[in-house]
Design a protein around this motif. Sequence first.
Motif, PDB file in Angstrom:
ATOM      1  N   VAL A 292       0.855  -1.191   0.000  1.00  0.00           N
ATOM      2  CA  VAL A 292       0.000   0.000   0.000  1.00  0.00           C
ATOM      3  C   VAL A 292       0.889   1.238   0.000  1.00  0.00           C
ATOM      4  CG1 VAL A 292      -1.761   1.283   1.266  1.00  0.00           C
ATOM      5  CG2 VAL A 292      -1.812  -1.214   1.238  1.00  0.00           C
ATOM      6  N   PRO A 293       0.680   2.199  -0.903  1.00  0.00           N
ATOM      7  CA  PRO A 293       1.478   3.422  -0.883  1.00  0.00           C
ATOM      8  C   PRO A 293       1.087   4.326   0.269  1.00  0.00           C
ATOM      9  CG  PRO A 293      -0.211   3.567  -2.566  1.00  0.00           C
ATOM     10  CD  PRO A 293      -0.285   2.175  -2.020  1.00  0.00           C
ATOM     11  N   GLY A 294       2.027   5.173   0.671  1.00  0.00           N
ATOM     12  CA  GLY A 294       1.750   6.109   1.751  1.00  0.00           C
ATOM     13  C   GLY A 294       2.002   5.493   3.105  1.00  0.00           C
ATOM     14  N   LEU A 295       1.287   5.977   4.125  1.00  0.00           N
ATOM     15  CA  LEU A 295       1.537   5.548   5.498  1.00  0.00           C
ATOM     16  C   LEU A 295       0.232   5.318   6.249  1.00  0.00           C
ATOM     17  CD1 LEU A 295       4.365   8.011   6.561  1.00  0.00           C
ATOM     18  CD2 LEU A 295       4.599   5.582   6.093  1.00  0.00           C
TER      19      LEU A 295
ATOM     20  N   ARG B 276      19.764  11.239  14.865  1.00  0.00           N
ATOM     21  CA  ARG B 276      20.257  12.083  13.774  1.00  0.00           C
ATOM     22  C   ARG B 276      19.120  12.229  12.767  1.00  0.00           C
ATOM     23  NH1 ARG B 276      26.148   9.503  12.368  1.00  0.00           N
ATOM     24  NH2 ARG B 276      24.850   7.672  11.994  1.00  0.00           N
ATOM     25  N   HIS B 277      18.935  13.452  12.248  1.00  0.00           N
ATOM     26  CA  HIS B 277      17.805  13.664  11.348  1.00  0.00           C
ATOM     27  C   HIS B 277      18.209  14.593  10.210  1.00  0.00           C
ATOM     28  CE1 HIS B 277      16.806  17.729  13.083  1.00  0.00           C
ATOM     29  NE2 HIS B 277      17.445  17.206  14.104  1.00  0.00           N
ATOM     30  N   VAL B 278      17.525  14.417   9.065  1.00  0.00           N
ATOM     31  CA  VAL B 278      17.785  15.236   7.895  1.00  0.00           C
ATOM     32  C   VAL B 278      16.471  15.459   7.171  1.00  0.00           C
ATOM     33  CG1 VAL B 278      18.267  13.251   6.395  1.00  0.00           C
ATOM     34  CG2 VAL B 278      19.276  15.482   5.845  1.00  0.00           C
ATOM     35  N   ARG B 279      16.327  16.605   6.545  1.00  0.00           N
ATOM     36  CA  ARG B 279      15.103  16.937   5.813  1.00  0.00           C
ATOM     37  C   ARG B 279      15.293  16.602   4.331  1.00  0.00           C
ATOM     38  NH1 ARG B 279      10.616  19.804   7.799  1.00  0.00           N
ATOM     39  NH2 ARG B 279       9.067  19.995   6.151  1.00  0.00           N
ATOM     40  N   ALA B 280      14.365  15.857   3.765  1.00  0.00           N
ATOM     41  CA  ALA B 280      14.390  15.538   2.339  1.00  0.00           C
ATOM     42  C   ALA B 280      13.633  16.612   1.564  1.00  0.00           C
ATOM     43  CB  ALA B 280      13.758  14.166   2.099  1.00  0.00           C
ATOM     44  N   ASN B 281      13.993  16.773   0.296  1.00  0.00           N
ATOM     45  CA  ASN B 281      13.250  17.714  -0.542  1.00  0.00           C
ATOM     46  C   ASN B 281      11.990  17.050  -1.080  1.00  0.00           C
ATOM     47  OD1 ASN B 281      14.009  16.101  -2.726  1.00  0.00           O
ATOM     48  ND2 ASN B 281      15.613  17.506  -3.420  1.00  0.00           N
ATOM     49  N   ASN B 282      11.252  17.744  -1.901  1.00  0.00           N
ATOM     50  CA  ASN B 282       9.967  17.234  -2.382  1.00  0.00           C
ATOM     51  C   ASN B 282      10.109  15.917  -3.143  1.00  0.00           C
ATOM     52  OD1 ASN B 282       6.971  17.845  -2.869  1.00  0.00           O
ATOM     53  ND2 ASN B 282       7.719  17.488  -4.963  1.00  0.00           N
ATOM     54  N   GLU B 283      11.229  15.750  -3.857  1.00  0.00           N
ATOM     55  CA  GLU B 283      11.437  14.516  -4.626  1.00  0.00           C
ATOM     56  C   GLU B 283      11.973  13.383  -3.760  1.00  0.00           C
ATOM     57  OE1 GLU B 283      12.518  17.562  -5.676  1.00  0.00           O
ATOM     58  OE2 GLU B 283      10.745  17.751  -6.982  1.00  0.00           O
ATOM     59  N   GLY B 284      12.330  13.682  -2.532  1.00  0.00           N
ATOM     60  CA  GLY B 284      12.843  12.652  -1.637  1.00  0.00           C
ATOM     61  C   GLY B 284      14.350  12.592  -1.549  1.00  0.00           C
ATOM     62  N   ASP B 285      15.056  13.538  -2.176  1.00  0.00           N
ATOM     63  CA  ASP B 285      16.511  13.568  -2.106  1.00  0.00           C
ATOM     64  C   ASP B 285      16.967  14.224  -0.807  1.00  0.00           C
ATOM     65  OD1 ASP B 285      16.685  12.438  -4.688  1.00  0.00           O
ATOM     66  OD2 ASP B 285      16.473  14.438  -5.604  1.00  0.00           O
TER      67      ASP B 285
ATOM     68  N   ALA C 176      10.944   8.526   8.359  1.00  0.00           N
ATOM     69  CA  ALA C 176      11.407   7.207   7.931  1.00  0.00           C
ATOM     70  C   ALA C 176      12.763   6.959   8.572  1.00  0.00           C
ATOM     71  CB  ALA C 176      11.503   7.126   6.405  1.00  0.00           C
ATOM     72  N   VAL C 177      13.016   5.714   8.954  1.00  0.00           N
ATOM     73  CA  VAL C 177      14.292   5.358   9.553  1.00  0.00           C
ATOM     74  C   VAL C 177      15.216   4.814   8.470  1.00  0.00           C
ATOM     75  CG1 VAL C 177      13.447   3.052  10.196  1.00  0.00           C
ATOM     76  CG2 VAL C 177      15.425   4.013  11.366  1.00  0.00           C
ATOM     77  N   ARG C 178      16.485   5.226   8.521  1.00  0.00           N
ATOM     78  CA  ARG C 178      17.481   4.674   7.605  1.00  0.00           C
ATOM     79  C   ARG C 178      18.394   3.742   8.395  1.00  0.00           C
ATOM     80  NH1 ARG C 178      22.198   7.634   4.004  1.00  0.00           N
ATOM     81  NH2 ARG C 178      23.095   7.927   6.076  1.00  0.00           N
ATOM     82  N   PRO C 179      18.296   2.421   8.158  1.00  0.00           N
ATOM     83  CA  PRO C 179      19.071   1.447   8.935  1.00  0.00           C
ATOM     84  C   PRO C 179      20.438   1.180   8.312  1.00  0.00           C
ATOM     85  CG  PRO C 179      17.531   0.304   7.534  1.00  0.00           C
ATOM     86  CD  PRO C 179      17.338   1.769   7.257  1.00  0.00           C
ATOM     87  N   GLY C 180      21.318   2.142   8.398  1.00  0.00           N
ATOM     88  CA  GLY C 180      22.627   2.011   7.785  1.00  0.00           C
ATOM     89  C   GLY C 180      22.668   2.711   6.444  1.00  0.00           C
ATOM     90  N   SER C 181      23.873   3.030   5.994  1.00  0.00           N
ATOM     91  CA  SER C 181      24.033   3.816   4.776  1.00  0.00           C
ATOM     92  C   SER C 181      23.531   3.098   3.541  1.00  0.00           C
ATOM     93  CB  SER C 181      25.510   4.180   4.594  1.00  0.00           C
ATOM     94  OG  SER C 181      26.317   3.011   4.529  1.00  0.00           O
ATOM     95  N   GLN C 182      23.458   1.747   3.561  1.00  0.00           N
ATOM     96  CA  GLN C 182      22.982   0.985   2.421  1.00  0.00           C
ATOM     97  C   GLN C 182      21.549   0.488   2.599  1.00  0.00           C
ATOM     98  OE1 GLN C 182      26.941  -1.231   2.897  1.00  0.00           O
ATOM     99  NE2 GLN C 182      26.385  -1.746   0.815  1.00  0.00           N
ATOM    100  N   GLY C 183      20.951   0.777   3.754  1.00  0.00           N
ATOM    101  CA  GLY C 183      19.610   0.288   4.038  1.00  0.00           C
ATOM    102  C   GLY C 183      18.533   1.119   3.362  1.00  0.00           C
ATOM    103  N   ARG C 184      17.433   0.476   3.042  1.00  0.00           N
ATOM    104  CA  ARG C 184      16.304   1.172   2.451  1.00  0.00           C
ATOM    105  C   ARG C 184      15.504   1.892   3.531  1.00  0.00           C
ATOM    106  NH1 ARG C 184      13.982  -3.182  -2.057  1.00  0.00           N
ATOM    107  NH2 ARG C 184      15.626  -2.795  -3.601  1.00  0.00           N
TER     108      ARG C 184
ATOM    109  N   ASN D 250       6.469   7.898  -2.084  1.00  0.00           N
ATOM    110  CA  ASN D 250       7.270   6.762  -2.530  1.00  0.00           C
ATOM    111  C   ASN D 250       7.458   5.720  -1.440  1.00  0.00           C
ATOM    112  OD1 ASN D 250       7.596   7.878  -5.075  1.00  0.00           O
ATOM    113  ND2 ASN D 250       9.550   8.840  -4.594  1.00  0.00           N
ATOM    114  N   LEU D 251       7.179   6.089  -0.185  1.00  0.00           N
ATOM    115  CA  LEU D 251       7.234   5.117   0.901  1.00  0.00           C
ATOM    116  C   LEU D 251       6.028   4.188   0.828  1.00  0.00           C
ATOM    117  CD1 LEU D 251       8.213   7.580   3.769  1.00  0.00           C
ATOM    118  CD2 LEU D 251       9.757   6.056   2.535  1.00  0.00           C
TER     119      LEU D 251
END
Length: 302
Positions: free
Chosen positions: A176-179, A210-219, A259-267, A296-297
């Motif tokens: 299912v898309p979204g949350l 640790r937190h970071v803000r993504a832009n509209n495209e998710g970058d 969203a949580v990032r589980p390591g630099s290579q994690g989705r 996209n999540l």
Amino acid sequence: MQRSGRQQLPRRAPAAMDLFPDGAFVRLQNRVQQKYLYADDDGEGVSVRPYGHVFSLNAVWRVHRVLVAGNNIVLLQGVAYGRYLAISPGMAPPGYRGRRAVQRDYAGDNVGALMWNPLRIVDGERYVRLRNEFNRNLLRANGRYRTWHTAVTADIDDYGRLSTMMQWTVHRFQVVPGLPPLPRPTVYLGGRRGLFGRRMPEADERRTIRHVRANNEGDFDQDSNNWPTFNFFGRSVFNLRIQVGMRQPGGEVWAITMAVRPGSQGRLTPLVTDLPNSVDNMDIVVFDTGSQGAQNLVYPAI
């Protein structure tokens, strides 16, 4: 004569990649105990648990396929905390067979422990064995006779005689898309025991966020060393949302998605459950709710 609970199987079992398409959500049910592979609340252990009245996200895993030397390999990412099913270098305690199965971030050079090859048992059926590509051990449940032994391990192929405790039925969920909506605020009282009886920290101990803000495209900035940090107490995802939101431009709390990032290579994994009962640091990516990046999540329809 074969030993009880074991069967002679071919040495070369066919792969079952069709049961594990990239991005799919699955639950794995042990064929002997009829219990499900479960990411423990301590954020480290893995066990088998019954279905229960409400199916927990801890028993759902997302398929992450990677290509290694031209071959498809399966990684299994826990939906609750985003960490990956892995095999530990340490042996399990007495009473368990093999090495511990654990949850790990996907980062660094030692990623072979996260890689699994699903092997089909019966043609046309959804039964598999999961062979770890790091040391060829097979994922197994414990507690056939000692039912209180619920931890999952990875055991050796005993000279071709494979325990039925190593067999898992693959169930799929719709994507299912979204949350989904966030849970209501939760109050935690005191500590608990985690993996193999280890005492877990009390709820008032802190972890670094640790937190970071993504832009509209998710970058977003991929180097987490550049991200702002703060100390967070407890496990409540509701409280974490407030703390993270207050630190965003304009102090927006309710129009963000985490969203949580589980390591630099994690989705990236949508963070919609309370945090694991540990003090491990967490990396959080913040999206504007409704942005393309947030859309996209995905999450499983359970």
